[in-house]
Scaffold this motif. Sequence first.
Motif, PDB file in Angstrom:
ATOM      1  N   VAL A  76     -21.235  -9.748  81.651  1.00 48.91           N
ATOM      2  CA  VAL A  76     -21.788  -9.568  80.278  1.00 48.91           C
ATOM      3  C   VAL A  76     -22.801 -10.516  79.656  1.00 48.91           C
ATOM      4  N   PRO A  99     -24.129  -5.201  79.807  1.00 45.47           N
ATOM      5  CA  PRO A  99     -23.531  -4.965  78.545  1.00 45.47           C
ATOM      6  C   PRO A  99     -23.930  -5.953  77.698  1.00 45.47           C
ATOM      7  N   THR A 100     -23.956  -6.092  76.488  1.00 47.96           N
ATOM      8  CA  THR A 100     -24.283  -7.154  75.438  1.00 47.96           C
ATOM      9  C   THR A 100     -22.800  -6.968  74.329  1.00 47.96           C
ATOM     10  N   VAL A 112     -28.447  -2.913  70.482  1.00 50.78           N
ATOM     11  CA  VAL A 112     -27.119  -2.838  71.042  1.00 50.78           C
ATOM     12  C   VAL A 112     -26.540  -1.448  70.307  1.00 50.78           C
ATOM     13  N   GLY A 118     -22.856  -1.668  74.591  1.00 47.49           N
ATOM     14  CA  GLY A 118     -22.280  -3.167  74.391  1.00 47.49           C
ATOM     15  C   GLY A 118     -21.304  -3.228  73.181  1.00 47.49           C
ATOM     16  N   VAL A 135     -14.610  -6.202  77.399  1.00 50.85           N
ATOM     17  CA  VAL A 135     -15.638  -5.861  78.439  1.00 50.85           C
ATOM     18  C   VAL A 135     -15.226  -6.453  79.856  1.00 50.85           C
ATOM     19  N   ARG A 142     -17.443  -1.415  81.563  1.00 52.65           N
ATOM     20  CA  ARG A 142     -18.796  -2.215  81.727  1.00 52.65           C
ATOM     21  C   ARG A 142     -19.524  -1.612  82.410  1.00 52.65           C
TER      22      ARG A 142
END
Length: 185
Positions: A76, A99-100, A112, A118, A135, A142
Motif C-alpha cells: 500500500v 492502492p493508495t 484516488v 484506494g 487494505v 488490495r
Amino acid sequence: GEGEPVVLAVGPEHRKGSQLLQPIVSAAARLLSRRITLLVVAAEDRLPDFGEHVRMQQVRGVPEDGMPTLYAAADVHLLPTTMDNLPNSALEALACGVPTVATGVGGLAEIVEDGRTGLLRPVDADALAHAVVEVLTDSELRARMGLAAREDALAKFGLDRQADGYAELYDAQLARRGIRVARIG
C-alpha cells in the motif's frame, strides 16, 4: 506465510503529512498485531522512532527509473498529506498498480477513487491507520484496487489521454474563433 506487509511513503515532508506517518503506521502495526515495514523515500534526516512493531527503511537519492521497483515492493502507498494539488507519488502508485491510502485534500480525489483505487480519509491518524489495515488485511480488495489503479492510470493519465485532451482543448479554442480543423486518424 506472507512476509511483513510493506507500506510505502514517498517524499514525506511536513505539508505532506510527515508528522502523521509515525502515529498512522504505529497504530496500524498495533491493530494488525504484527510488524510492518515502512519504506520511506525521503531526504529528511530526522524521522521519528516508529517503535518495535515498525521496521523503518529510509531510501534516499532514488533515480526516477528506480521508483517502480519500490512501488512493486509495496502493499500500500500511504500519502497523509495535509495540502497538495496533484501529487506525483499518487500518480506513480496508480501507474504501478498499488492502492493508495490518502487524505482527501487538494486534487487527490481526482487521482484516488475512494473504494476503487484506494481509500480516502480525513486528515486523521486513526482513520488513516484503519484504512491502511483494511487494505493490508484484505488481499482480494488490495488486488482489485491495484488492477483498477493501473486501469485508471492508463485511461485518465496515459499519453494517449493527454494528447486527446490537448487536441480537444485546441479544437475548442479554435472553434471559439470560428476555425474548424479536420482531424486525421
